[in-house]
Design a protein around this motif. Structure first.
Motif, PDB file in Angstrom:
ATOM      1  N   GLY A 148       0.814  -1.210   0.000  1.00  0.00           N
ATOM      2  CA  GLY A 148       0.000   0.000   0.000  1.00  0.00           C
ATOM      3  C   GLY A 148       0.849   1.262   0.000  1.00  0.00           C
ATOM      4  O   GLY A 148       1.751   1.424  -0.825  1.00  0.00           O
ATOM      5  N   LYS A 149       0.564   2.173   0.933  1.00  0.00           N
ATOM      6  CA  LYS A 149       1.245   3.461   0.982  1.00  0.00           C
ATOM      7  C   LYS A 149       2.740   3.330   1.266  1.00  0.00           C
ATOM      8  O   LYS A 149       3.504   4.253   1.010  1.00  0.00           O
ATOM      9  N   GLN A 150       3.135   2.180   1.807  1.00  0.00           N
ATOM     10  CA  GLN A 150       4.551   1.975   2.140  1.00  0.00           C
ATOM     11  C   GLN A 150       5.330   1.376   0.976  1.00  0.00           C
ATOM     12  O   GLN A 150       6.530   1.095   1.102  1.00  0.00           O
ATOM     13  N   LYS A 151       4.668   1.183  -0.167  1.00  0.00           N
ATOM     14  CA  LYS A 151       5.321   0.508  -1.292  1.00  0.00           C
ATOM     15  C   LYS A 151       6.653   1.149  -1.671  1.00  0.00           C
ATOM     16  O   LYS A 151       7.677   0.471  -1.775  1.00  0.00           O
ATOM     17  N   THR A 152       6.651   2.452  -1.898  1.00  0.00           N
ATOM     18  CA  THR A 152       7.867   3.128  -2.349  1.00  0.00           C
ATOM     19  C   THR A 152       8.968   3.055  -1.303  1.00  0.00           C
ATOM     20  O   THR A 152      10.124   2.719  -1.607  1.00  0.00           O
ATOM     21  N   PHE A 249       7.628  -8.942  -0.580  1.00  0.00           N
ATOM     22  CA  PHE A 249       7.062  -8.285   0.589  1.00  0.00           C
ATOM     23  C   PHE A 249       5.998  -9.203   1.160  1.00  0.00           C
ATOM     24  O   PHE A 249       5.047  -9.575   0.467  1.00  0.00           O
ATOM     25  N   GLY A 250       6.148  -9.557   2.434  1.00  0.00           N
ATOM     26  CA  GLY A 250       5.101 -10.315   3.111  1.00  0.00           C
ATOM     27  C   GLY A 250       5.320 -11.809   3.122  1.00  0.00           C
ATOM     28  O   GLY A 250       6.385 -12.314   2.823  1.00  0.00           O
ATOM     29  N   GLY A 251       4.264 -12.511   3.484  1.00  0.00           N
ATOM     30  CA  GLY A 251       4.343 -13.939   3.710  1.00  0.00           C
ATOM     31  C   GLY A 251       4.387 -14.219   5.194  1.00  0.00           C
ATOM     32  O   GLY A 251       4.029 -13.384   6.012  1.00  0.00           O
ATOM     33  N   LEU A 273      10.347 -10.755   3.025  1.00  0.00           N
ATOM     34  CA  LEU A 273      10.653  -9.731   4.021  1.00  0.00           C
ATOM     35  C   LEU A 273       9.382  -9.321   4.747  1.00  0.00           C
ATOM     36  O   LEU A 273       8.387  -8.985   4.110  1.00  0.00           O
ATOM     37  N   GLY A 274       9.430  -9.342   6.074  1.00  0.00           N
ATOM     38  CA  GLY A 274       8.265  -8.980   6.865  1.00  0.00           C
ATOM     39  C   GLY A 274       8.330  -7.558   7.374  1.00  0.00           C
ATOM     40  O   GLY A 274       9.328  -6.846   7.203  1.00  0.00           O
ATOM     41  N   GLY A 275       7.250  -7.122   7.997  1.00  0.00           N
ATOM     42  CA  GLY A 275       7.166  -5.757   8.487  1.00  0.00           C
ATOM     43  C   GLY A 275       8.274  -5.388   9.444  1.00  0.00           C
ATOM     44  O   GLY A 275       8.788  -4.265   9.414  1.00  0.00           O
ATOM     45  N   THR A 276       8.682  -6.314  10.328  1.00  0.00           N
ATOM     46  CA  THR A 276       9.733  -5.998  11.300  1.00  0.00           C
ATOM     47  C   THR A 276      11.080  -5.791  10.626  1.00  0.00           C
ATOM     48  O   THR A 276      11.933  -5.071  11.155  1.00  0.00           O
ATOM     49  N   PHE A 277      11.274  -6.408   9.464  1.00  0.00           N
ATOM     50  CA  PHE A 277      12.531  -6.243   8.728  1.00  0.00           C
ATOM     51  C   PHE A 277      12.799  -4.777   8.421  1.00  0.00           C
ATOM     52  O   PHE A 277      13.923  -4.290   8.549  1.00  0.00           O
ATOM     53  N   PHE A 278      11.752  -4.064   8.022  1.00  0.00           N
ATOM     54  CA  PHE A 278      11.937  -2.700   7.542  1.00  0.00           C
ATOM     55  C   PHE A 278      12.226  -1.710   8.668  1.00  0.00           C
ATOM     56  O   PHE A 278      12.616  -0.576   8.411  1.00  0.00           O
ATOM     57  N   GLY A 279      12.071  -2.150   9.906  1.00  0.00           N
ATOM     58  CA  GLY A 279      12.398  -1.295  11.034  1.00  0.00           C
ATOM     59  C   GLY A 279      13.799  -1.523  11.575  1.00  0.00           C
ATOM     60  O   GLY A 279      14.208  -0.857  12.534  1.00  0.00           O
TER      61      GLY A 279
END
Length: 343
Positions: A148-152, A249-251, A273-279
């Motif tokens: 979604g909005k976090q794509k870029t 992204f995801g899974g 890659l999960g959400g925690t990866f990007f932090g």
């Protein structure tokens, strides 16, 4: 039809699998087939996959997958609830989103008008969204549309992690894999911290690597720890630099506490890659790039996950004989060694 069957049928009308959707342009994945592919994939726990479906139904206040009761979702007045529930089902199966987040998303969706709910559903189900990175010829990106909005932002972070991991591995190759002289300074300190005495000899036939064609072997069997680590990193360096890599992204990795996971020895090599990866940080230990290195030691050298975190990994390196063998086959030990020595 029960609630689950009703949602799957509804999704087919809004985003026909393998065909053109209502907007006349997009090609959509078959959610039911996607779910069953996950269910029968040997690298997945079937109970985990079923939980993806079941917690979506729970978050939406719907009956279980095996219910024999007819659904009331098709009744007039339930249009938004049906669309929101279908979106949550797709979100959970595709992203493996946790229960708390699913409930929050459901509450958000149910307060929207019907059109944007359906747009979000279609975005989640968009198939074939594999994009070649414009920065790296060997990198592909998949499913980032569903961010979604976090794509870029997430796309940029994934490209950075790929590039930085490549840099770490190239440094490891030039400074550790190829040289034969004695180690010194930071390199020696990092090796000792995460693998122990580099001159210590081990029987490589007893090393607890995972089974698979990528599992390293040695002849003769008795090798120094330095020789073991060198070969593992050589395999990872050679494969990572030469092969195409597809970042998803995801899974399953969306669940809290899981940064990423790989899909076995595939071509292109795949990492989810999960959400925690990007932090995660960009420098120090436990970085985005280090996590990528960690995951591809699984793929290209069949390392395992015996322990997590610097403290546990250092303890393995100086523990019992069996624990020291685990250190030589533990993905986190390789991640932290590469980050500490070459970051």
């Amino acid at each position: 039809m029960n609630d689950l069957q009703t949602l799957l049928a509804f999704i087919q009308t809004q985003a026909p699998a393998g065909g053109i959707g209502n907007d006349g342009t997009l090609n959509y994945r078959d959610l039911d087939a996607y779910f069953n592919d996950k269910l029968t994939n040997g690298s997945n726990d079937p109970d985990d996959v079923r939980a993806m479906r079941d917690r979506a139904l729970t978050a939406c206040g719907l009956a279980g997958a095996n219910s024999v009761a007819n659904s009331n979702l098709p009744q007039p007045g339930n249009e938004k609830r049906r669309a929101a529930s279908a979106t949550i089902l797709a979100m959970s199966i595709i992203r493996d989103t946790n229960t708390t987040a699913l409930t929050s998303h459901y509450n958000r969706l149910i307060n929207m008008s019907l059109t944007p709910i359906l747009s979000e559903l279609k975005a989640l189900l968009t198939a074939g969204d594999i994009v070649k990175s414009t920065k790296h010829s060997h990198l592909e990106l998949k499913n980032f549309t569903s961010a979604g909005k976090q794509k870029t932002n997430f796309t940029h972070e994934a490209e950075y992690a790929y590039e930085r991991a490549q840099g770490l591995l190239m440094s490891a190759r030039q400074q550790f894999v190829l040289p034969t002289s004695a180690m010194s300074g930071l390199l020696a300190q990092a090796f000792t911290a995460f693998f122990g005495n580099p001159a210590a000899v081990v029987d490589t036939t007893t090393l607890p690597f995972l089974a698979g064609a990528a599992k390293p072997t040695w002849n003769p069997a008795n090798q120094t720890k330095r020789a073991v680590v060198r070969k593992v990193l050589q395999k990872v360096c050679d494969a990572y630099i030469s092969q195409d890599v597809r970042m998803y992204f995801g899974g399953r990795s969306i669940d809290t506490g899981t940064n990423a996971y790989v899909s076995g020895d595939t071509k292109p090599a795949k990492v989810h890659l999960g959400g925690t990866f990007f932090g995660k940080a960009k420098t120090g230990l436990n970085t985005k790039a280090g996590i990528v290195v960690h995951e591809f030691t699984h793929t290209f050298a069949r390392t395992d996950d015996h322990a997590y975190g610097p403290t546990q990994c250092k303890a393995l390196a100086v523990g019992t004989a069996a624990e020291q063998l685990k250190a030589l086959t533990n993905a986190d030990n390789y991640q932290y060694f590469v980050e500490a020595a070459f970051g």
